[in-house]
Motif scaffolding. Structure first.
Motif, short mmCIF file in Angstrom:
data_model
loop_
_atom_site.label_atom_id
_atom_site.label_comp_id
_atom_site.label_asym_id
_atom_site.label_seq_id
_atom_site.Cartn_x
_atom_site.Cartn_y
_atom_site.Cartn_z
N ARG A 16 0.83 -1.21 0.00
CA ARG A 16 0.00 0.00 0.00
C ARG A 16 0.85 1.25 0.00
O ARG A 16 0.62 2.18 -0.79
CB ARG A 16 -0.93 0.00 1.21
N THR B 225 -3.41 3.66 -8.39
CA THR B 225 -4.63 3.18 -7.75
C THR B 225 -4.50 1.67 -7.57
O THR B 225 -3.65 1.03 -8.19
CB THR B 225 -5.87 3.47 -8.60
N LEU C 182 0.98 3.90 -3.18
CA LEU C 182 0.59 5.31 -3.03
C LEU C 182 1.75 6.24 -3.39
O LEU C 182 1.54 7.27 -4.03
CB LEU C 182 0.09 5.58 -1.61
#
Length: 88
Positions: free
Chosen positions: A18, A27, A22
């Motif tokens: 994650r 996405t 980011l």
């Protein structure tokens, strides 16, 4: 491997995938497509809710442009915020 240890390592992988995704401005949909995995599977990975095979780890690392070992670094999962982020 004890369940608690497995959960800990899956949490590291989730947090790193994650965080790096980011940082790369991707996405979940973009990462899933680029890695050739289902969006739902990526979502489960990022929530530390599923075991991940080596092949998937390598694909994710390649798309994120990091060595696979980076995904195992000790990191904490951030608090989950529900809903879409607010635009600009």
């Amino acid at each position: 491997m004890p369940d608690a240890r497995l959960e800990e390592v899956l949490g590291f992988i989730a947090a790193n995938v994650r965080r790096i995704r980011l940082k790369r401005g991707m996405t979940q949909q973009e990462l899933a497509e680029a890695a050739g995995i289902a969006l739902r599977f990526l979502q489960e990975i990022e929530r530390a809710k599923t075991n991940v095979g080596v092949a998937v780890l390598v694909k994710l690392a390649d798309v994120l442009r990091v060595p696979p070992g980076v995904l195992f670094r000790r990191r904490e999962l951030p608090e989950v915020k529900r809903g879409r982020p607010k635009k600009g």
